[in-house]
Design an enzyme around this catalytic site. Structure first.
Site, PDB file in Angstrom:
ATOM      1  N   GLY A 220       0.906  -1.095   0.068  1.00 53.05           N
ATOM      2  CA  GLY A 220       0.146  -0.087   0.050  1.00 53.05           C
ATOM      3  C   GLY A 220       0.847   1.212   0.051  1.00 53.05           C
ATOM      4  O   GLY A 220       2.095   1.149  -0.287  1.00 53.05           O
ATOM      5  N   ASN A 221       0.254   2.431   0.414  1.00 60.80           N
ATOM      6  CA  ASN A 221       0.890   3.597   0.294  1.00 60.80           C
ATOM      7  C   ASN A 221       0.178   4.610   1.430  1.00 60.80           C
ATOM      8  O   ASN A 221      -0.585   4.182   1.998  1.00 60.80           O
ATOM      9  CB  ASN A 221       1.197   4.261  -0.753  1.00 60.80           C
ATOM     10  CG  ASN A 221      -0.187   4.731  -1.408  1.00 60.80           C
ATOM     11  OD1 ASN A 221      -0.787   5.435  -0.950  1.00 60.80           O
ATOM     12  ND2 ASN A 221      -0.547   4.096  -2.485  1.00 60.80           N
ATOM     13  N   HIS A 222       0.968   5.522   1.777  1.00 60.98           N
ATOM     14  CA  HIS A 222       0.394   6.475   2.751  1.00 60.98           C
ATOM     15  C   HIS A 222      -0.766   7.175   2.715  1.00 60.98           C
ATOM     16  O   HIS A 222      -0.951   8.188   3.474  1.00 60.98           O
ATOM     17  CB  HIS A 222       1.667   7.501   3.583  1.00 60.98           C
ATOM     18  CG  HIS A 222       2.906   6.578   3.802  1.00 60.98           C
ATOM     19  ND1 HIS A 222       2.648   5.755   4.956  1.00 60.98           N
ATOM     20  CD2 HIS A 222       4.190   6.231   3.254  1.00 60.98           C
ATOM     21  CE1 HIS A 222       3.788   5.324   5.151  1.00 60.98           C
ATOM     22  NE2 HIS A 222       4.966   5.684   4.271  1.00 60.98           N
TER      23      HIS A 222
END
Ligand code: PMT
Length: 410
Positions: A220-222
């Site tokens: 995923g990412n932030h």
């Protein structure tokens, strides 16, 4: 312009009440007659003695005068005034005005007022940005009241936001402009609520995507979805019907004109976006979509072993490029570029390859910009132009982006 004008100045319980003294003084200096009406909470911040000394008139606060028991007529005040100015106006008083809660002299005067009403809100950023306050302000605008948007104030070292009451000098200028436009038979600019997306349908992607590795892990990412949600709220506020496609985020939508589709993976976001885009007038692709996904998601949790492991990743479908390639002449497409180096050059490359009308560049090198912050710092890049904006709350960044979008609709 204010010579001889009769102004009811309403003061509510905010720390900005001290500025009402300066305001009263400026109005009197400009030739106006000023009658002050103050709420009980307002008197906690500033004394009626100071205010009556400044205006040479007794301050009205209670329904009955404490001295001789005479009735203070809010109806008479409503007929006497050429304008009512409520400064500072707290969130509580704004809510009471929007809903007719006549539990003090100021609100009854407001409800009886025959003259135009001008309101200068004062509160902290979160209270001002809360949908409840914004709804109440929208209600007051619908009633024909003029809202003087709060000024930007330093709330923390890196965060600049609206909420601080506009400076008295600027409020007086607004009042003068109001009387000037009234004399010229023109509508005052502040009364015109922007509804420049009325009748438009806008697609927005927001948040991250999660690419599953096994039943418990993902890539995923932030992205928090804050920027995308701010865009959705701004479009809806300006009259659009919004198709919001969200990756996994905690944030909630507020406006009833936002229709939300929740997805998890890049493939799901691609499927939803390509299905919805043909019905839309524009797409704003704010999501941080994974560029790669796992070639094969394991059915069971991958067990820890002695050796390292290699995941095979394959590219995801590029949603922006897919929409860009099917874009019709009436449609507009806006992308984002999140960069760490060679920002402008990389953004321009994406602008061209994805056939975007403009791209919003944000860089992780700028403090307070990008993922998770309540603020962002952007540049809007078109084929032949680049405009830099300062660090602002994401709701204001969204307004800047939508202003640009509206400007390129035919
Ligand atoms: O959500 P927040 O915490 O508020 O943070 C906001 C943000 C930083 C995520 C947002 O401002 C932002 O920059 N979004 C785009 C992030 C990104 O993935 O940028 P990119 O440069 O990798 O992608 C370029 C464009 O292609 C983007 O419009 C992206 O949505 C789109 N894209 C990318 C890959 C892909 N498979 N499909 C796409 O449509």
């Amino acid at each position: 312009m204010l010579q001889g004008k009769k102004i009811v100045l309403g003061i509510t319980g905010s720390i900005a009440a001290y500025k009402a003294c300066i305001l009263a003084r400026l109005l009197i200096k400009a030739g106006a007659e000023v009658q002050i009406v103050i709420t009980p909470a307002g008197k906690e911040f500033i004394t009626p003695i100071t205010l009556s000394a400044l205006t040479s008139r007794p301050v009205v606060s209670e329904f009955f005068s404490g001295r001789d028991g005479t009735w203070n007529s809010h109806v008479d005040l409503g007929q006497w005034a050429d304008a009512m100015l409520i400064a500072p106006a707290t969130a509580a008083s704004i809510a009471k005005m929007a809903h007719g809660v006549a539990d003090n002299m100021l609100i009854t005067t407001y409800l009886s007022m025959k003259a135009p009403v001008i309101i200068a809100p004062a509160m902290d950023l979160d209270m001002y940005a809360h949908p409840s306050t914004q709804e109440n302000l929208d209600t007051l605008r619908r009633y024909g009241n003029i809202i003087i948007e709060p000024a930007s104030g330093e709330l923390a070292s890196h965060l600049v936001g609206k909420g601080r009451m506009e400076e008295p000098e600027n409020i007086v200028r607004e009042l003068e402009n109001f009387f000037r436009s009234q004399e010229n038979g023109m509508p005052h600019a502040a009364t015109a609520k922007k509804e420049d997306l009325k009748g438009r349908r806008i697609l927005i992607t927001a948040g991250p995507t999660h690419e599953k590795i096994d039943p418990v892990r993902f890539i995923g990412n932030h992205s928090s979805g804050k920027m995308g949600l701010a865009l959705a709220e701004e479009c809806a506020r300006r009259g659009a019907s919004v198709e919001l496609i969200c990756g996994p985020i905690a944030g909630k939508t507020q406006h009833p004109s936002i229709h939300r589709t929740d997805v998890v993976s890049a493939a799901e976001m691609h499927a939803a976006a390509t299905a919805l885009f043909p019905k839309c007038d524009a797409g704003i692709l704010c999501a941080a979509v994974a560029d790669f996904t796992v070639a094969e998601c394991a059915d069971e949790k991958i067990k820890r072993g002695k050796d390292g492991m290699t995941l095979t990743l394959v590219p995801t479908k590029d949603i922006a490029a897919a929409l860009g390639s099917t874009k019709q002449a009436h449609q507009r497409l806006v992308g984002f570029a999140l960069e760490t180096t060679n920002e402008a050059a990389n953004a321009r490359r994406k602008l061209e390859s994805k056939r975007l009308d403009f791209i919003v560049l944000n860089s992780l090198r700028d403090e307070g910009a990008g993922f998770c912050h309540d603020t962002n710092k952007i540049s809007i890049i078109t084929a032949d132009d680049c405009t830099d904006y300062p660090l602002k709350p994401k709701c204001e960044v969204a307004a800047d982006i939508i202003d640009r979008l509206c400007a390129i609709f035919g």
